[in-house]
Design an enzyme around this catalytic site. Sequence first.
Site, mmCIF file in Angstrom:
data_model
loop_
_atom_site.group_PDB
_atom_site.id
_atom_site.type_symbol
_atom_site.label_atom_id
_atom_site.label_comp_id
_atom_site.label_asym_id
_atom_site.label_seq_id
_atom_site.Cartn_x
_atom_site.Cartn_y
_atom_site.Cartn_z
ATOM 1 N N PRO A 96 -4.753 -6.487 -3.151
ATOM 2 C CA PRO A 96 -5.565 -5.735 -4.111
ATOM 3 C C PRO A 96 -4.688 -4.803 -4.966
ATOM 4 C CG PRO A 96 -6.424 -5.507 -1.873
ATOM 5 C CD PRO A 96 -5.126 -6.211 -1.758
ATOM 6 N N VAL A 97 -5.043 -4.706 -6.245
ATOM 7 C CA VAL A 97 -4.258 -3.893 -7.177
ATOM 8 C C VAL A 97 -4.656 -2.417 -7.049
ATOM 9 C CG1 VAL A 97 -3.833 -3.518 -9.658
ATOM 10 C CG2 VAL A 97 -4.013 -5.833 -8.756
ATOM 11 N N GLY A 100 -2.636 0.966 -2.976
ATOM 12 C CA GLY A 100 -1.610 1.463 -2.060
ATOM 13 C C GLY A 100 -1.049 0.376 -1.155
ATOM 14 N N LEU A 101 -1.336 -0.892 -1.482
ATOM 15 C CA LEU A 101 -0.824 -1.985 -0.640
ATOM 16 C C LEU A 101 0.404 -2.666 -1.250
ATOM 17 C CD1 LEU A 101 -4.134 -3.612 0.673
ATOM 18 C CD2 LEU A 101 -2.584 -2.142 1.912
ATOM 19 N N GLY A 102 0.937 -2.053 -2.293
ATOM 20 C CA GLY A 102 2.217 -2.522 -2.825
ATOM 21 C C GLY A 102 2.137 -3.743 -3.708
ATOM 22 N N SER A 103 0.983 -3.951 -4.367
ATOM 23 C CA SER A 103 0.835 -5.179 -5.157
ATOM 24 C C SER A 103 1.903 -5.300 -6.245
ATOM 25 C CB SER A 103 -0.584 -5.266 -5.705
ATOM 26 O OG SER A 103 -0.612 -5.146 -7.076
ATOM 27 N N ASP A 147 8.472 1.486 -1.236
ATOM 28 C CA ASP A 147 7.695 0.258 -1.431
ATOM 29 C C ASP A 147 8.606 -0.954 -1.627
ATOM 30 O OD1 ASP A 147 5.503 1.921 -1.410
ATOM 31 O OD2 ASP A 147 4.533 0.956 -3.123
HETATM 32 O O1 PMV Z 1 2.348 2.793 -3.703
HETATM 33 P P1 PMV Z 1 1.553 3.678 -2.789
HETATM 34 O O2 PMV Z 1 0.246 4.097 -3.341
HETATM 35 O O3 PMV Z 1 1.495 3.166 -1.385
HETATM 36 O O4 PMV Z 1 2.322 5.088 -2.657
HETATM 37 C C1 PMV Z 1 3.669 5.199 -2.497
HETATM 38 C C2 PMV Z 1 3.999 6.354 -1.649
HETATM 39 C C3 PMV Z 1 4.272 7.670 -2.331
HETATM 40 O O5 PMV Z 1 5.013 8.407 -1.366
HETATM 41 C C4 PMV Z 1 2.981 8.399 -2.643
HETATM 42 C C5 PMV Z 1 5.084 7.543 -3.594
HETATM 43 C C6 PMV Z 1 6.511 7.047 -3.369
HETATM 44 O O6 PMV Z 1 7.122 6.645 -4.363
HETATM 45 O O7 PMV Z 1 7.019 7.087 -2.249
#
Ligand code: PMV
Length: 313
Positions: A96-97, A100-103, A147
Amino acid sequence: MSATASAPGKIILFGEHAVVYGRPAIAVPVLQVASRVTVEEAESGVHVVSSRGSRTLLPGDLNGDDPIAAVLRHTLSAIQYPGFPNITITIDSTIPVAGGLGSGAAVSTAVARAMALHLGRTLDAATVSALVYEVEKIHHGTPSGIDNTVIAFGRPVYFMRGRPIEMLIVPRPFTLVVADTGIASLTKIAVGDVRRSWEAGRERFEALFDRCGDVARRARALIEGGRPEMLGPLMNENHAALREMGVSCAELDTLVGAAITGGALGAKLSGGGRGGNMIALVKSGTEAAMAEALLRAGAKRTIVTEVGGSFQV
Ligand code: PMV
């Protein structure tokens, strides 16, 4: 002739946001979702085909902000390819976009690998991670690099900005239920808000980041010591610190509360926050009941994942 490559989704187990400020964090691949990319010969130019439609990139687009053009630019440079290839890039992703799952990082990783493969080269994980990091800067502004690292390596990582990558040893796998609020949230905005709050109250925010860093260190010891069932209180503590940072929201708090009421060992938001996903640690065998409880509490979808595996490229 065509070449295909895949990359997994990811979740942050501990330490999001604080990781941007040099504290350690733990991230793990989510093998149940993935981006899959095929690259094949085309007559002329670069064609990008995805569920969002199709477009054509011209040599002049290479220096623009289009994320796929940026992957193309960095990959061609990494393999020292002299010209502009004629290819069709087909992207198929179940991640999913904006959840927070790294799409974004997974699509970039799979595009870089498939493109290099099509052009007769292979890229090692460190090179892929470094080039995806450059592309992440477009999506995120000031990404920590966690990520691209966890997705390019496809294994659990203990990550600290600017330090060599450390793989996390998981002697006893454990089960998480990931639940989506359904609220699309741009990490860049949450990260920017945290920065403004940090600038306005450095002492308070540094203390919050320290708390998260400490939690990540203790979590690593439990995971590597084969005691993952004891991670619950650390997840709750991390969620409390993230709430104080202002990156939770009512829907995330509701799902975290429902997870605890439903018998989870611990729960927290995961990633940028303000929407996206939360994670609940469950005893093996209770995952289906937990997923149902979270759906009843308003989750739009759930994924059950076991931490401890690695992604086969
Ligand atoms: O991409 P996300 O939504 O899982 O967030 C990344 C994690 C953060 O710590 C919020 C940002 C980062 O660059 O580490």
